[in-house]
Design a protein around this motif. Sequence first.
Motif, PDB file in Angstrom:
ATOM      1  N   LEU A 176      -9.672  -2.627  11.335  1.00  0.00           N
ATOM      2  CA  LEU A 176     -10.207  -3.719  10.701  1.00  0.00           C
ATOM      3  C   LEU A 176      -9.780  -4.945  11.165  1.00  0.00           C
ATOM      4  CD1 LEU A 176      -8.887  -3.053   6.993  1.00  0.00           C
ATOM      5  CD2 LEU A 176     -11.141  -2.531   7.652  1.00  0.00           C
ATOM      6  N   SER A 177      -9.334  -4.580  12.676  1.00  0.00           N
ATOM      7  CA  SER A 177      -9.150  -6.060  13.036  1.00  0.00           C
ATOM      8  C   SER A 177      -9.433  -6.341  14.695  1.00  0.00           C
ATOM      9  CB  SER A 177      -7.495  -6.602  12.317  1.00  0.00           C
ATOM     10  OG  SER A 177      -6.482  -5.461  13.549  1.00  0.00           O
ATOM     11  N   CYS A 178      -9.180  -5.060  15.256  1.00  0.00           N
ATOM     12  CA  CYS A 178      -9.550  -4.923  16.957  1.00  0.00           C
ATOM     13  C   CYS A 178     -10.504  -4.148  17.186  1.00  0.00           C
ATOM     14  CB  CYS A 178      -7.589  -3.941  17.122  1.00  0.00           C
ATOM     15  SG  CYS A 178      -6.451  -4.874  16.600  1.00  0.00           S
ATOM     16  N   ALA A 179     -11.484  -3.630  16.481  1.00  0.00           N
ATOM     17  CA  ALA A 179     -12.200  -2.938  16.684  1.00  0.00           C
ATOM     18  C   ALA A 179     -14.000  -3.447  16.389  1.00  0.00           C
ATOM     19  CB  ALA A 179     -12.553  -1.180  16.015  1.00  0.00           C
ATOM     20  N   LYS A 180     -14.156  -2.791  16.629  1.00  0.00           N
ATOM     21  CA  LYS A 180     -15.593  -2.934  16.552  1.00  0.00           C
ATOM     22  C   LYS A 180     -16.208  -4.639  15.486  1.00  0.00           C
ATOM     23  CE  LYS A 180     -20.999  -1.993  16.480  1.00  0.00           C
ATOM     24  NZ  LYS A 180     -22.086  -1.219  16.476  1.00  0.00           N
ATOM     25  N   TYR A 181     -15.545  -4.384  14.917  1.00  0.00           N
ATOM     26  CA  TYR A 181     -16.528  -4.777  13.060  1.00  0.00           C
ATOM     27  C   TYR A 181     -14.720  -5.497  12.792  1.00  0.00           C
ATOM     28  CZ  TYR A 181     -20.584  -2.114  13.520  1.00  0.00           C
ATOM     29  OH  TYR A 181     -21.435  -1.672  13.081  1.00  0.00           O
ATOM     30  N   LYS A 182     -14.568  -7.280  13.329  1.00  0.00           N
ATOM     31  CA  LYS A 182     -13.355  -7.800  13.459  1.00  0.00           C
ATOM     32  C   LYS A 182     -13.129  -8.231  11.290  1.00  0.00           C
ATOM     33  CE  LYS A 182     -11.968  -8.466  17.538  1.00  0.00           C
ATOM     34  NZ  LYS A 182     -13.299  -7.282  18.788  1.00  0.00           N
ATOM     35  N   ILE A 183     -12.870  -7.820  10.486  1.00  0.00           N
ATOM     36  CA  ILE A 183     -12.759  -7.619   9.189  1.00  0.00           C
ATOM     37  C   ILE A 183     -11.872  -9.319   9.080  1.00  0.00           C
ATOM     38  CG2 ILE A 183     -13.635  -7.719   6.946  1.00  0.00           C
ATOM     39  CD1 ILE A 183     -15.482  -7.119   8.589  1.00  0.00           C
ATOM     40  N   LEU A 184     -10.418  -8.442   9.422  1.00  0.00           N
ATOM     41  CA  LEU A 184      -9.551  -9.202   9.065  1.00  0.00           C
ATOM     42  C   LEU A 184      -8.969 -10.223  10.697  1.00  0.00           C
ATOM     43  CD1 LEU A 184      -7.292  -6.753   8.276  1.00  0.00           C
ATOM     44  CD2 LEU A 184      -8.568  -8.680   6.513  1.00  0.00           C
ATOM     45  N   ALA A 185      -8.935 -11.411  10.294  1.00  0.00           N
ATOM     46  CA  ALA A 185      -8.255 -12.152  12.165  1.00  0.00           C
ATOM     47  C   ALA A 185      -7.193 -12.143  12.000  1.00  0.00           C
ATOM     48  CB  ALA A 185      -8.567 -13.616  11.850  1.00  0.00           C
TER      49      ALA A 185
ATOM     50  N   LEU B 146       0.622  -1.339  -0.285  1.00  0.00           N
ATOM     51  CA  LEU B 146       0.115   0.265  -0.214  1.00  0.00           C
ATOM     52  C   LEU B 146       0.861   1.205   0.137  1.00  0.00           C
ATOM     53  CD1 LEU B 146      -2.808  -0.711   2.310  1.00  0.00           C
ATOM     54  CD2 LEU B 146      -2.781  -0.989   0.664  1.00  0.00           C
ATOM     55  N   ASN B 147       1.712   0.838   0.554  1.00  0.00           N
ATOM     56  CA  ASN B 147       2.724   2.058   0.582  1.00  0.00           C
ATOM     57  C   ASN B 147       2.819   3.152   1.730  1.00  0.00           C
ATOM     58  OD1 ASN B 147       4.938   4.092  -0.317  1.00  0.00           O
ATOM     59  ND2 ASN B 147       4.314   4.873  -1.171  1.00  0.00           N
ATOM     60  N   LEU B 148       2.329   2.388   2.676  1.00  0.00           N
ATOM     61  CA  LEU B 148       1.895   3.404   3.944  1.00  0.00           C
ATOM     62  C   LEU B 148       2.448   3.712   4.805  1.00  0.00           C
ATOM     63  CD1 LEU B 148      -2.032   2.537   4.289  1.00  0.00           C
ATOM     64  CD2 LEU B 148      -1.430   4.971   3.222  1.00  0.00           C
ATOM     65  N   THR B 149       2.801   4.548   5.746  1.00  0.00           N
ATOM     66  CA  THR B 149       3.358   5.156   6.504  1.00  0.00           C
ATOM     67  C   THR B 149       2.550   4.148   7.675  1.00  0.00           C
ATOM     68  OG1 THR B 149       1.808   6.795   8.122  1.00  0.00           O
ATOM     69  CG2 THR B 149       3.551   7.981   5.933  1.00  0.00           C
ATOM     70  N   ASN B 150       3.567   3.831   9.127  1.00  0.00           N
ATOM     71  CA  ASN B 150       3.142   2.771  10.248  1.00  0.00           C
ATOM     72  C   ASN B 150       2.448   4.016  10.975  1.00  0.00           C
ATOM     73  OD1 ASN B 150       5.449   1.179  10.076  1.00  0.00           O
ATOM     74  ND2 ASN B 150       7.072   2.011  10.929  1.00  0.00           N
ATOM     75  N   GLU B 151       2.267   5.143  11.335  1.00  0.00           N
ATOM     76  CA  GLU B 151       0.941   5.813  11.945  1.00  0.00           C
ATOM     77  C   GLU B 151      -0.234   5.413  11.049  1.00  0.00           C
ATOM     78  OE1 GLU B 151      -0.442   9.953  13.374  1.00  0.00           O
ATOM     79  OE2 GLU B 151       1.367  10.064  11.978  1.00  0.00           O
ATOM     80  N   ASP B 152      -0.249   5.410  10.190  1.00  0.00           N
ATOM     81  CA  ASP B 152      -1.477   5.206   9.535  1.00  0.00           C
ATOM     82  C   ASP B 152      -2.159   3.637   8.856  1.00  0.00           C
ATOM     83  OD1 ASP B 152      -2.067   8.109   8.308  1.00  0.00           O
ATOM     84  OD2 ASP B 152      -0.919   7.781   6.901  1.00  0.00           O
ATOM     85  N   LEU B 153      -1.657   3.131   8.747  1.00  0.00           N
ATOM     86  CA  LEU B 153      -1.405   1.526   9.094  1.00  0.00           C
ATOM     87  C   LEU B 153      -2.008   1.317  10.003  1.00  0.00           C
ATOM     88  CD1 LEU B 153      -0.882  -0.441   6.857  1.00  0.00           C
ATOM     89  CD2 LEU B 153       1.545  -1.440   7.806  1.00  0.00           C
ATOM     90  N   VAL B 154      -0.936   1.517  10.704  1.00  0.00           N
ATOM     91  CA  VAL B 154      -1.495   1.179  11.967  1.00  0.00           C
ATOM     92  C   VAL B 154      -3.209   1.073  12.867  1.00  0.00           C
ATOM     93  CG1 VAL B 154      -1.475   1.537  14.963  1.00  0.00           C
ATOM     94  CG2 VAL B 154       0.622   1.153  13.648  1.00  0.00           C
ATOM     95  N   ARG B 155      -2.961   2.471  12.545  1.00  0.00           N
ATOM     96  CA  ARG B 155      -4.605   3.347  11.985  1.00  0.00           C
ATOM     97  C   ARG B 155      -6.023   1.915  11.424  1.00  0.00           C
ATOM     98  NH1 ARG B 155      -6.192   7.940  10.144  1.00  0.00           N
ATOM     99  NH2 ARG B 155      -7.968   8.399  11.320  1.00  0.00           N
ATOM    100  N   LEU B 156      -5.959   2.164  10.373  1.00  0.00           N
ATOM    101  CA  LEU B 156      -6.180   1.029   9.168  1.00  0.00           C
ATOM    102  C   LEU B 156      -6.078  -0.430   9.682  1.00  0.00           C
ATOM    103  CD1 LEU B 156      -7.233   0.816   6.284  1.00  0.00           C
ATOM    104  CD2 LEU B 156      -4.726   0.368   5.516  1.00  0.00           C
ATOM    105  N   LEU B 157      -5.245  -1.369  10.088  1.00  0.00           N
ATOM    106  CA  LEU B 157      -5.437  -2.448  10.246  1.00  0.00           C
ATOM    107  C   LEU B 157      -6.282  -2.691  12.120  1.00  0.00           C
ATOM    108  CD1 LEU B 157      -1.803  -3.770   9.415  1.00  0.00           C
ATOM    109  CD2 LEU B 157      -3.898  -4.071   8.597  1.00  0.00           C
TER     110      LEU B 157
END
Length: 735
Positions: free
Chosen positions: A609-618, A595-606
């Motif tokens: 998708l995996s730790c919040a209310k909706y766990k789309i990714l395991a 994706l060519n993203l920075t650490n900060e943006d990637l952490v928020r993004l993942l």
Amino acid sequence: MDRKVIDFDQGWAYMENGIKKLKRILEGLPETQFTSEEYMMLYTTIYNMCTQKPPLDYSQQLYDKYKEVFDEYIRSTVLSAVRDKHDEFMLRELVQRWLNHKVLVRWLSRFFHYLDRYFVARRSLPPLNAVGLSAFRDLVYMEVRVNAMKAVIVLIDKEREGEQIDRSLLKNVLDIFVEIGMGEMAFYESDFEAHMLEDTADYYKSKATIWIESDSCPDYMLKAEDCLRRERDRVSHYLHSTTEQKLVEKVQHELLVNRANQLLEKEHSGCRALLRDDKVDDLSRMYRLYHKIPKGLDPVANVFKQHITDEGIALVQLAEESASNQVNHVKLQVLIRKFIELHDKYMAYVNNCFMNHTLFHKALKEAFEVFCNKTVAGSSSAELLSSFCDNILKKGGSEKMSDEAIEETLEKVVKLLAYISDKDLFAEFYRKKLARRLLFDRSANDEHEKCILTKLKQQCGGQFTSKMEGMVVDLTLARDNQLKFQEYLNENSDVHPGIDLTVTVLTTGFWPSYKSFDLNLPSEMVKCVEVFKGFYETKTKHRKLTWIYSLGTCNIIGKFEPKTIELIVSTYQAAALLLFNTADKLSYSEIMTQLNLTNEDLVRLLHSLSCAKYKILAKEPNTRTISPNDSFEFNSKFTDKMRRIKIPLPPVDERKKVIEDVDKDRRYAIDAAIVRIMKSRKVLGHQQLVLECVEQLGRMFKPDIKAIKKRIEDLITRDYLERDKENPNTFRYLA
């Protein structure tokens, strides 16, 4: 035929008989009134004695005799009658004698009228009327004036204590003090008024001493108001009209001016208590009593200002405590609502109790400036105010109000903004929130958006709202642009983005600055971008498109084993999820590379998708935080009761960036102000330059003195200014 010559003794003997008859009439003795023949004979006798040839012209002798008549009558009859009586009886006698004397003067002046016409005028002597009145003044008035004055004052004080007195008697006595001055007020003022005013001061001084101890503030004011009304009434009945202002000032001074502090600060009933207990009538009375006194309202306005300040600070402290350690903007916004209520309450006092007086407008303004510029739980009022507006203007905000109520509230918000010194900070926060409302279609009503911009423009000027207005116009143009894009696609059937695409084209200068990364878009999205670029180049060759993917949203279909769910996600989230169409499992570093993203943006993004209310990714390991050693796979077992869900990204604290941007803008604004001032003044002292700079910039923010000094130094190094060689505290402008 020659006229018969009249000898002086013979003529005067005839006149004396007429004068005796006049005196008997005045004394109320049995006597017939003058007939017209008698009157004519007396007048003719004087005329003849004055028109005989010298040395038989007896004008001078008759003028002297005229004066002697009054002197003799006063000494023989009037003085003894006045001296025999005291107090009120003496006043009655004095009044009667004065009335008689005026009748005597009037009749004798008629008998001797020929003297007035020729002899008096030719010799520039006092006229007969003045001679007659002067006799009473010199012989009677000068003797009784002190006793008369004292007797009148005694009666006035009796009336003040509630006794009935003969007001017409006092009116007649005081008329003597006025009339004796023969057109001048000197006798009335020095012989009566000055003493009466002194007595008035003593009387009310003693009353004030008693009342201030025994009465509450409202009761004391009622008494003071009643006293002033009675004193004005006194003037209308028997005192001279010129006394009113002096008398009122004396009463005001003793009852109100000298007791102002004690009265206003009375425990449980003073000005503070009246404000606290909403005693509108008493506050109105306080205004009525003090507004005519020079600087009389100053202490009232000071109490008013301090009271509002204390209430405002108490609200701030309460908000601080309720927010505790967490910055809860919803809770803090209640503070803005409280500020508005407080402003409404005290503006009503200003308008109704204090009759819109500028002093109270100023007090209200200064009080609000104190607590409206305090920071609450780390948030400035400028930020809270912008959040409050956002809450009202966005769809689904917590404020449920009618259109009229919204418009009224926005009007009040703009009034509050006037008290905030960091208006530029509000503008930047507001612009950020406006941008989100416009871009994500969260604005509840376009009319309300335009309405507040109009109000802000009126309050702060066109420059304040120019960017915001530009943003609103941009959105309208963007919608037109989108329609043209649809037409372009319809006309060019060979060109198709593959998926539904909506692009909002914005003007860089109007909108807040956003991070634009070269996100590696999935192939499905790359085609969209290329198609839109092709369309846009047909419209203009001079504009460059910069894609802000961080603001984009996508609707993607997630085919999970239990059921298919539509996911509403950001462009970043969509790009990440689409990677799993071609891979079962991806590591943190693989996603980052693709994706060519920075650490900060990637952490928020993942995390979203995996730790919040909706766990789309395991995620492995299954922890609540994201680390570079994690790996991710598509969670095919995911399900939700809804068929359509929105997956939010964790919020980014934009406050720091907004504050940094505003600080940068302030540096430019200070530079511009210094250059502007120096360009017009050429040479200026340091202190004056700083003062003018503060004044110029004060409408938008309160510039820090240290910051101004720093900018001056910077402009010197950049050769805009130079220090005077002889006086380093003076600067010169370098063209």
